[in-house]
Design an enzyme around this catalytic site. Structure first.
Site, PDB file in Angstrom:
ATOM      1  N   ASP A   1      -7.789   0.961  19.434  1.00 38.79           N
ATOM      2  CA  ASP A   1      -8.935   1.240  18.563  1.00 38.79           C
ATOM      3  C   ASP A   1      -8.596   2.414  17.642  1.00 38.79           C
ATOM      4  O   ASP A   1      -7.935   3.363  18.057  1.00 38.79           O
ATOM      5  CB  ASP A   1     -10.177   1.574  19.399  1.00 38.79           C
ATOM      6  CG  ASP A   1     -10.650   0.374  20.214  1.00 38.79           C
ATOM      7  OD1 ASP A   1     -10.260  -0.762  19.874  1.00 38.79           O
ATOM      8  OD2 ASP A   1     -11.402   0.574  21.189  1.00 38.79           O
TER       9      ASP A   1
ATOM     10  N   ARG B   1     -19.869 -14.246  26.854  1.00 36.95           N
ATOM     11  CA  ARG B   1     -19.647 -12.834  27.139  1.00 36.95           C
ATOM     12  C   ARG B   1     -19.974 -12.012  25.897  1.00 36.95           C
ATOM     13  O   ARG B   1     -19.635 -12.411  24.779  1.00 36.95           O
ATOM     14  CB  ARG B   1     -18.182 -12.620  27.534  1.00 36.95           C
ATOM     15  CG  ARG B   1     -17.787 -11.182  27.746  1.00 36.95           C
ATOM     16  CD  ARG B   1     -16.418 -11.081  28.412  1.00 36.95           C
ATOM     17  NE  ARG B   1     -16.114  -9.688  28.671  1.00 36.95           N
ATOM     18  CZ  ARG B   1     -15.412  -8.915  27.852  1.00 36.95           C
ATOM     19  NH1 ARG B   1     -14.914  -9.412  26.723  1.00 36.95           N
ATOM     20  NH2 ARG B   1     -15.197  -7.653  28.145  1.00 36.95           N
TER      21      ARG B   1
ATOM     22  N   HIS C   1      -4.592  -4.768  20.793  1.00 38.94           N
ATOM     23  CA  HIS C   1      -4.750  -3.755  19.734  1.00 38.94           C
ATOM     24  C   HIS C   1      -5.105  -2.415  20.372  1.00 38.94           C
ATOM     25  O   HIS C   1      -5.428  -2.342  21.556  1.00 38.94           O
ATOM     26  CB  HIS C   1      -5.880  -4.165  18.778  1.00 38.94           C
ATOM     27  CG  HIS C   1      -7.237  -4.164  19.417  1.00 38.94           C
ATOM     28  ND1 HIS C   1      -7.675  -5.161  20.267  1.00 38.94           N
ATOM     29  CD2 HIS C   1      -8.264  -3.267  19.373  1.00 38.94           C
ATOM     30  CE1 HIS C   1      -8.889  -4.890  20.700  1.00 38.94           C
ATOM     31  NE2 HIS C   1      -9.278  -3.729  20.184  1.00 38.94           N
TER      32      HIS C   1
ATOM     33  N   HIS D   1      -5.235  -2.792  24.412  1.00 40.20           N
ATOM     34  CA  HIS D   1      -6.120  -3.667  25.193  1.00 40.20           C
ATOM     35  C   HIS D   1      -6.398  -4.970  24.456  1.00 40.20           C
ATOM     36  O   HIS D   1      -6.084  -5.102  23.270  1.00 40.20           O
ATOM     37  CB  HIS D   1      -7.425  -2.932  25.538  1.00 40.20           C
ATOM     38  CG  HIS D   1      -8.172  -2.434  24.335  1.00 40.20           C
ATOM     39  ND1 HIS D   1      -7.796  -1.321  23.615  1.00 40.20           N
ATOM     40  CD2 HIS D   1      -9.282  -2.904  23.704  1.00 40.20           C
ATOM     41  CE1 HIS D   1      -8.632  -1.120  22.609  1.00 40.20           C
ATOM     42  NE2 HIS D   1      -9.547  -2.076  22.639  1.00 40.20           N
TER      43      HIS D   1
HETATM   44  O1  AKG Z   1     -14.709  -7.254  24.314  1.00 41.92           O
HETATM   45  C1  AKG Z   1     -13.870  -6.540  24.833  1.00 41.92           C
HETATM   46  O2  AKG Z   1     -13.670  -6.529  26.053  1.00 41.92           O
HETATM   47  C2  AKG Z   1     -12.979  -5.682  23.979  1.00 41.92           C
HETATM   48  C3  AKG Z   1     -13.599  -5.253  22.695  1.00 41.92           C
HETATM   49  C4  AKG Z   1     -12.688  -4.413  21.871  1.00 41.92           C
HETATM   50  O3  AKG Z   1     -11.613  -4.086  22.280  1.00 41.92           O
HETATM   51  C5  AKG Z   1     -13.081  -3.982  20.521  1.00 41.92           C
HETATM   52  O4  AKG Z   1     -14.131  -4.396  20.022  1.00 41.92           O
HETATM   53  O5  AKG Z   1     -12.329  -3.185  19.918  1.00 41.92           O
HETATM   54 FE   FE2 Z   2     -10.815  -2.501  21.052  1.00 44.80          FE
END
Ligand code: AKG
Ligand code: FE2
Length: 371
Positions: A255, A319, A253, A309
């Site tokens: 952001d 994590r 996606h 990403h």
């Molecule tokens: O946890 C991650 O590495 C990515 C988080 C992410 O892309 C988001 O929360 O929009």
């Molecule tokens: Fe993200």
């Protein structure tokens, strides 16, 4: 607190108080409980299984490792040493935003204790019994609260993650959520997120300012633009996964924010797409990952691009990614900054979110002006 501020529909969610200890009559299976139930190597339930082509990473192919490319790491230690050094840093950011849509920053001035406290509080939050977390469940179509990632509806597989989102300054709703979640100490909960929010706002203003200078926007214009931006605190929790090669932590996606600041801790998983390859953004001690969001792509008139990403999971470690979304206020008009030929029409963030909720990855194109 929300106070008397009126929020537009997509953003309006003021948690109502609930009585601590009351039993929820619903049972929802989440990845936290699944992670504890399944043995290592055991196949995941069908709904959580993604195809290997969807989860494959560049590192899976040893040939890819030979000329390893690395997302830029920018050192802010000497930012104030001289005008020349500041210009160089602006230039490093400009080129990272163009080429990658992402970079990491070190020596950013955010104290380790502030980050550690917010991470600890976030982990405590995810460790709460599910019935407690569900008291703060995010109502459908809204932004704030606990649940699966908001974009889940665009995919026909489930993701191996839980998420929690609160509003940051200027209208933070930390206290209301502390009450809803029945946390041990409301005061500690609020304090750790207030400190983190304040630090993130400072860093977001600094970095957005440096990036926009790279666009040669005037000081006054930049300041006018971003001074009133809002913050959102968002946490993703990925429990260890018994079969990580078939799971997806967070699917690919971009952001919707202007800028995203993320602390991923020492456990990696974040990847950014470059060309047709997924490249890992490896944890660098103390660093924050900075990503260009859709709004910055629009403001830059496509000089920068919002990073595509995703997050993968692993078998051994839980994590936590602690994310700060820096966003335009919902009803203020956002336009490309000083272009001779704007590619996009002006929009409000609220309008953008509504289109993104329908079109997902096609949302920005929806606002392109005809040639
Ligand atoms: O946890 C991650 O590495 C990515 C988080 C992410 O892309 C988001 O929360 O929009
Ligand atoms: Fe993200």
């Amino acid at each position: 607190m929300l106070g008397t501020t009126r929020l537009p529909s997509g953003l309006s969610q003021s948690p109502t108080p609930s009585s601590c200890g009351a039993q929820l009559l619903r049972s929802v299976s989440n990845v936290g409980s699944l992670s504890k139930m399944l043995e290592r190597g055991q196949q995941l339930p069908e709904a959580y299984r993604w195809s290997s082509s969807e989860t494959a990473a560049a590192e899976d192919d040893p040939a890819e490792l030979e000329d390893e490319v690395v997302v830029p790491v920018i050192d802010l230690a000497e930012l104030d040493r001289s005008d020349e050094r500041r210009k160089e840093i602006c230039e490093e950011m400009r080129s990272a935003c163009r080429e990658w849509g992402a970079f990491q920053v070190v020596n950013h001035g955010v104290p380790d204790q502030v980050v550690e406290r917010a991470r600890r509080t976030s982990l405590d939050l995810f460790a709460l019994p599910e019935s407690d977390k569900l008291r703060a469940e995010r109502p459908p179509g809204t932004l704030f609260g606990y649940g699966a990632t908001r974009m889940a509806s665009f995919f026909n597989r489930l993701m191996w993650s839980e998420a929690f989102t609160m509003m940051g300054s200027p209208h933070n709703n930390f206290e209301a959520y502390a009450r809803k979640l029945c946390v041990h100490s409301e005061q500690d909960f609020c304090k750790s997120f207030e400190e983190y929010d304040k630090a993130m706002r400072g860093l977001a203003l600094l970095i957005t300012d440096l990036i926009l200078h790279g666009l040669e926007a005037s000081e006054e214009r930049i300041h006018q633009h971003i001074r009133n931006f809002w913050g959102m605190i968002h946490m993703n929790f990925y429990p260890p996964c018994p079969s990580p090669s078939e799971a997806m932590g967070l699917a690919s996606h971009t952001d919707s924010s202007c800028l995203t600041i993320m602390h991923q801790g020492s456990v990696g998983g974040l990847q950014v797409k470059r060309g047709d390859k997924w490249i890992a953004i490896k944890p660098v001690p103390g660093a924050f990952v900075i990503q260009v969001g859709d709004m910055l792509q629009l403001m830059s008139n496509n000089v920068f691009h919002s990073a595509l990403h995703r997050a993968l999971v692993n078998e051994r470690f839980e994590r936590l990614s602690l994310v700060y979304f820096f966003t335009p206020p919902p009803t203020v008009s956002i336009c490309p900054i000083h272009p001779s030929k704007p590619l996009y029409r002006c929009l409000t963030w609220n309008e953008y979110l509504q289109v993104k909720a329908k079109l997902f990855m096609g949302a920005l194109d929806h606002f392109l002006l005809p040639e």
